[in-house]
Design a protein around this motif. Structure first.
Motif, short mmCIF file in Angstrom:
data_model
loop_
_atom_site.label_atom_id
_atom_site.label_comp_id
_atom_site.label_asym_id
_atom_site.label_seq_id
_atom_site.Cartn_x
_atom_site.Cartn_y
_atom_site.Cartn_z
N PRO A 1 47.84 44.84 27.46
CA PRO A 1 48.31 44.52 28.82
C PRO A 1 48.15 43.07 29.24
CG PRO A 1 46.27 45.79 28.88
CD PRO A 1 46.74 45.81 27.47
N GLU A 15 53.62 39.62 34.54
CA GLU A 15 53.76 40.47 35.71
C GLU A 15 55.24 40.74 35.96
OE1 GLU A 15 51.78 38.87 39.06
OE2 GLU A 15 49.86 38.64 38.03
N LEU A 27 51.32 49.30 33.88
CA LEU A 27 50.14 48.43 33.82
C LEU A 27 49.02 48.95 34.69
CD1 LEU A 27 51.69 44.83 33.82
CD2 LEU A 27 50.56 46.01 31.93
N ASP A 28 49.37 49.46 35.86
CA ASP A 28 48.35 49.96 36.78
C ASP A 28 47.61 51.15 36.18
OD1 ASP A 28 47.11 49.73 39.43
OD2 ASP A 28 47.98 51.70 39.79
N ARG A 30 44.67 50.37 33.77
CA ARG A 30 43.45 49.75 34.24
C ARG A 30 42.28 50.73 34.21
NH1 ARG A 30 45.17 45.52 39.03
NH2 ARG A 30 46.71 44.43 37.76
N SER A 90 39.65 50.85 36.02
CA SER A 90 39.15 51.26 37.32
C SER A 90 39.91 52.45 37.90
CB SER A 90 39.23 50.09 38.32
OG SER A 90 40.57 49.66 38.46
N ASN A 91 41.10 52.74 37.37
CA ASN A 91 41.88 53.86 37.89
C ASN A 91 41.61 55.16 37.15
OD1 ASN A 91 43.10 52.20 39.73
ND2 ASN A 91 44.87 51.76 38.45
N GLU A 93 39.49 43.99 32.54
CA GLU A 93 39.61 44.61 33.86
C GLU A 93 39.34 43.60 34.97
OE1 GLU A 93 39.78 47.53 36.97
OE2 GLU A 93 40.64 47.31 34.98
N ASN A 94 38.30 42.81 34.82
CA ASN A 94 37.95 41.86 35.87
C ASN A 94 38.92 40.68 35.92
OD1 ASN A 94 35.21 42.50 37.35
ND2 ASN A 94 35.04 43.26 35.26
N LEU A 116 42.14 40.98 35.33
CA LEU A 116 43.30 41.51 36.03
C LEU A 116 43.04 41.63 37.54
CD1 LEU A 116 44.49 44.30 33.59
CD2 LEU A 116 45.70 42.21 34.17
N LYS A 117 41.81 42.00 37.91
CA LYS A 117 41.49 42.09 39.33
C LYS A 117 41.61 40.72 39.99
CE LYS A 117 38.38 46.07 39.57
NZ LYS A 117 36.99 46.50 39.78
N THR A 131 45.23 39.67 40.28
CA THR A 131 45.94 40.38 41.34
C THR A 131 45.62 39.80 42.70
OG1 THR A 131 45.93 42.42 40.04
CG2 THR A 131 46.31 42.64 42.41
#
Length: 209
Positions: A113, A118, A128-129, A132, A134-135, A161-162, A164-165, A168
């Protein structure tokens, strides 16, 4: 490949004969279509070189008679059975950008990913979501950690993960906070100091982008 396509053909025929479309036919129509076989196409994503021509990364294969090929009059022995072959090694060499949904999916499968841009396409954004960490359900993550993750997989997952956060949020403060959280998570996981130091260096490099 032929064995798997044969299985798909049998399963497709089984499902077709029990479909609403088939069951809604008259008895005369059912007799006429009873031996009809649905088209079967299997897609093979190969992480090794498989296609000979240098200029292609995707091809469609079918089964032919060797004699007919030599005679120059080859026709598929079974026109409803096809194989789409994708050479991922060549794809990465030949397709540098992401200009279509196919490009997106193949690059996502090949590189992960963080290597796809984007997109405003709702289908691609949703994909992509869903990837993640976290989901994911916490219980599922615990089971995955037990059976799939070694410390390096966990280490890469936390960094990705971090990153991407922070990306975003689009704020340097968000990135800094996310990176600090990542280090805290890795310390809590008991990763060796040298791995944590390496993670800090990689996060700093990402923060500067």
């Amino acid at each position: 490949m032929q064995l798997y396509n044969a299985y798909l053909t049998i399963r497709g025929k089984h499902d077709y004969n029990r479909s609403e479309q088939f069951l809604a036919m008259s008895e005369k129509e059912k007799v006429a279509h009873y031996y009809e076989v649905p088209e079967t196409v299997s897609i093979w994503l190969c992480r090794f070189p498989i296609l000979e021509p240098r200029e292609i990364y995707k091809d469609t294969w079918m089964l032919y008679s060797k004699h007919d090929v030599k005679a120059g009059m080859a026709l598929p022995l079974f026109s409803k059975n096809k194989y789409i072959i994708v050479d991922l090694v060549k794809f990465l060499k030949l397709r540098k950008g992401v200009n279509s949904r196919e490009d997106f999916w193949l690059r996502l499968i090949s590189r992960g990913p963080l290597e796809v841009p984007e997109s405003e396409d709702p289908l691609l954004k949703n994909a992509l979501d869903r990837l993640r960490v976290s989901n994911a359900d916490p219980e599922l993550l615990k089971k995955m950690e037990q059976f799939m993750f070694d410390e390096m997989h966990a280490y890469d997952a936390v960094i990705a993960e971090n990153f991407l956060k922070g990306k975003t949020e689009g704020k340097s403060e968000g990135k800094t906070e996310g990176h600090a959280d990542a280090i805290s998570v890795m310390q809590a996981m008991g990763l060796p100091p040298e791995k944590i130091a390496e993670a800090k260096a990689r996060l700093e490099a990402l923060k500067s982008k």
